[in-house]
Design a protein around this motif. Structure first.
Motif, PDB file in Angstrom:
ATOM      1  N   SER A   1      -1.354   4.858 -12.677  1.00  0.00           N
ATOM      2  CA  SER A   1      -0.879   4.615 -11.129  1.00  0.00           C
ATOM      3  C   SER A   1       0.001   5.590 -10.582  1.00  0.00           C
TER       4      SER A   1
ATOM      5  N   ARG B   1       0.876   8.023  -7.856  1.00  0.00           N
ATOM      6  CA  ARG B   1       0.688   8.034  -6.833  1.00  0.00           C
ATOM      7  C   ARG B   1       1.736   8.825  -5.847  1.00  0.00           C
ATOM      8  N   TRP B   2       2.242   9.063  -6.596  1.00  0.00           N
ATOM      9  CA  TRP B   2       3.195  10.035  -6.630  1.00  0.00           C
ATOM     10  C   TRP B   2       3.604  11.693  -4.853  1.00  0.00           C
TER      11      TRP B   2
ATOM     12  N   GLY C   1       2.420   4.927  -1.685  1.00  0.00           N
ATOM     13  CA  GLY C   1       1.787   5.932  -2.250  1.00  0.00           C
ATOM     14  C   GLY C   1       0.380   6.842  -1.957  1.00  0.00           C
ATOM     15  N   SER C   2       0.166   7.808  -2.495  1.00  0.00           N
ATOM     16  CA  SER C   2      -0.909   8.936  -1.668  1.00  0.00           C
ATOM     17  C   SER C   2      -2.157   8.599  -3.387  1.00  0.00           C
ATOM     18  N   PRO C   3      -3.555   8.302  -3.212  1.00  0.00           N
ATOM     19  CA  PRO C   3      -4.381   8.305  -4.151  1.00  0.00           C
ATOM     20  C   PRO C   3      -4.461   9.693  -4.320  1.00  0.00           C
ATOM     21  N   PRO C   4      -4.855  10.239  -5.827  1.00  0.00           N
ATOM     22  CA  PRO C   4      -4.464  11.440  -6.118  1.00  0.00           C
ATOM     23  C   PRO C   4      -5.522  12.374  -6.321  1.00  0.00           C
TER      24      PRO C   4
ATOM     25  N   ASP D   1       1.054  14.365   2.471  1.00  0.00           N
ATOM     26  CA  ASP D   1       1.477  12.807   1.859  1.00  0.00           C
ATOM     27  C   ASP D   1       2.912  12.971   1.450  1.00  0.00           C
TER      28      ASP D   1
ATOM     29  N   GLU E   1       4.264   9.250   3.168  1.00  0.00           N
ATOM     30  CA  GLU E   1       4.746   8.241   2.632  1.00  0.00           C
ATOM     31  C   GLU E   1       6.138   7.336   3.611  1.00  0.00           C
TER      32      GLU E   1
ATOM     33  N   ASP F   1       0.659  -1.152  -0.053  1.00  0.00           N
ATOM     34  CA  ASP F   1      -0.606   0.330  -0.275  1.00  0.00           C
ATOM     35  C   ASP F   1       0.879   1.107  -0.270  1.00  0.00           C
TER      36      ASP F   1
END
Ligand code: SF4
Length: 514
Positions: A232, A234-235, A205-208, A241, A245, A203
């Motif tokens: 993909s 998710r940076w 990264g961060s959802p946009p 964020d 991470e 799991d």
């Protein structure tokens, strides 16, 4: 928000200078100062940037813009032209300097010499004073690095790294390194063996959010032929964020990060790596916070010293070291080509279509996601480029375009110095050259490959192995004075002349067919 009177000072914030902790100058005056930011298409096209890299920059800039606006600070922000016409930072700045005629432009030293010289020229042409300030995100100033470097016969990371550890008291026990050794690199080289990697954190990264989704749609529309699959994305694009991470890395990946730092596995792009290099390079994360948190995790018994030390070495050692070299040696450094490499970049670097499983796997991954970890960069793609003799300038531009965390100060020393030995040994004591056996030992790529890493000639010859011998053969004389190459050159000397002739032919054949 722009005040009605002309600003006396423009405070330029570049796309990789989004330092939420330090952006406000101590002498900031809201009646005379105006923050200035611009999204210029040239920054995505001067090298054909991966879409992940473009979204990461633009979305982070827009979040930073929103932050300034939430503080009601005066800001001029140029948004990327949705009509698609091209724009440059210089054009935007020149137009605003003409319009507002400020006395001063304040700018933190850019991490790209191309940008620095272009903006400095515009500012000087408009008769405006340039107030260039040191980038305080870094622990080591440019001047401090030059003091460290000058007068030394050769530069080595290890000495610089020890100075940084001592000065900033990280992983130290008084004036001694914690645990007794400075460096646990020897414990950072395990491979996964036949059984493959243990389960790695999934799991990441961060959802946009809505801002990032808007930017994703824009980038897909404006740069349709650039590499990158944004489904993909998710940076991290905000400090929150980035912190999340970092925390995920420390809790889920750090304990195994050290052991498996150099290992690679098909369809396992991130493994136990941190994924914080992009937010670090955009200044969304402070390196001091990152190393302190990792140190604390070790002291709390959550991660072994070899893992914590390996991470600290990357952040306050390697990262600061390459930046110091960049500021010290540019602009000439970018043109270095000690080995006279002159091959052009093969087309498959932009498609991933190769019958070499290692190159296919690493290229496809970076083209789709903008990510590859350091050994995929150095010991697969970089290694192949070095052995093939690709011109350092071409491979440097490809790295700058392709990785989500790429900024010129990072890629140029890593590519020109470390991976391509184009600086003749300023950064690395010898070229990082190896046969396919290295890739075989550190990954499972060779299991799914039509070639055999042990063979240098014949129908199953591994191109890396063939090119390794041909590289040594080509540069035998140049490398003969390097003591650290003597064993490899001795092994070359043991090859019979007819075998060498076959290798030369096979290497030629590979160059013409791929
Ligand atoms: Fe790469 Fe050679 Fe292994 Fe194939 S055999 S994956 S080309 S190292």
């Amino acid at each position: 928000m722009i005040s009605t009177k002309n600003p006396k000072r423009l405070i330029v914030i570049l796309g990789d200078h989004l330092d939420y902790q330090r952006f406000l100058p101590a002498d900031f005056d809201p009646s005379d100062d105006l923050f200035w930011m611009a999204e210029a298409s040239e920054e995505s096209t001067h090298v054909k940037s991966n879409k992940h890299r473009i979204v990461c920059f633009l979305s982070s800039m827009r979040h930073f813009r929103d932050h300034l606006e939430s503080l009601r600070l005066p800001l001029a922000y140029h948004q990327l032209n949705e009509g698609g016409s091209s724009s440059t930072l210089s054009d935007y700045l020149e137009a605003d300097l003409r319009k507002w005629k400020p006395e001063t432009v304040r700018m933190t030293k850019p991490g790209d010499f191309r940008v620095e010289s272009a903006l400095a020229e515009i500012i000087s042409r408009q008769g405006v004073r340039l107030q260039m300030v040191e980038d305080e995100h870094f622990l080591c100033s440019s001047e401090e690095f030059i003091q460290h470097a000058q007068g030394r016969k050769s530069l080595r990371l290890e000495f610089f790294y020890r100075e940084m550890r001592r000065k900033h008291q990280i992983l130290m026990d008084g004036d001694k390194p914690l645990g007794g050794d400075w460096n646990y690199d020897k414990d950072n080289r395990e491979s996964f063996g036949k059984q493959g990697p243990p389960p790695s954190p999934s799991d990441r990264g961060s959802p946009p959010d809505s801002t990032t989704l808007e930017v994703i749609a824009l980038v897909d529309r404006l740069f349709p032929d650039h590499p990158g699959d944004l489904s993909s994305f998710r940076w991290p694009v905000t400090p929150e964020d980035a912190d999340a991470e970092l925390d995920r890395f420390i809790s889920d990946a750090l304990p195994l990060y050290g052991r498996f730092q150099d290992a690679m596995w098909t369809r396992e792009p991130t493994l136990f790596h941190s994924l914080i290099s992009a937010p670090l390079n955009l200044r969304l994360l402070d390196p001091r916070d990152a190393v302190r948190k990792v140190e604390d995790a070790h002291l709390a018994g959550h991660a072994p010293l070899s893992a914590a030390e390996g991470f600290v070495r990357q952040v306050i050692g390697w990262r600061e070291y390459v930046r110091g070299i960049y500021n010290w040696k540019m602009p000439d450094y970018r043109s270095d080509n000690f080995l006279g490499a002159d091959q052009s970049l093969p087309e498959f670097f932009w498609t991933g279509e190769s019958d070499m499983a290692c190159m296919r796997s690493c290229l496809t991954q970076v083209l789709e996601t903008g990510y590859g970890h350091h050994i995929q960069r150095l010991m697969v793609i970089g290694l192949y480029s070095l052995l093939r003799g690709i011109h350092p300038h071409e491979i440097n531009d490809w790295f700058l375009a392709s990785y989500v965390d790429a900024v010129d100060w990072v890629t140029t020393p890593n590519v020109i110095g470390m991976s391509q030995f184009a600086d003749g040994g300023l950064m690395a004591s010898k070229p990082y050259c190896a046969t396919g056996a290295y890739v075989d030992r550190m990954s499972n790529y060779c299991k799914g490959c039509r070639y055999n890493p042990k063979e240098s000639t014949g129908p199953n010859a591994c191109p890396l192995t063939t090119l390794y011998w041909s590289f040594l053969d080509r540069h035998r004389e140049t490398l003969s004075s390097n003591r650290r190459m003597s064993m490899q050159l001795r092994n070359l000397g043991r090859l019979k002349e007819d075998k060498l002739a076959e290798i030369r032919k096979a290497a030629d054949c590979h160059l013409h067919q791929s």
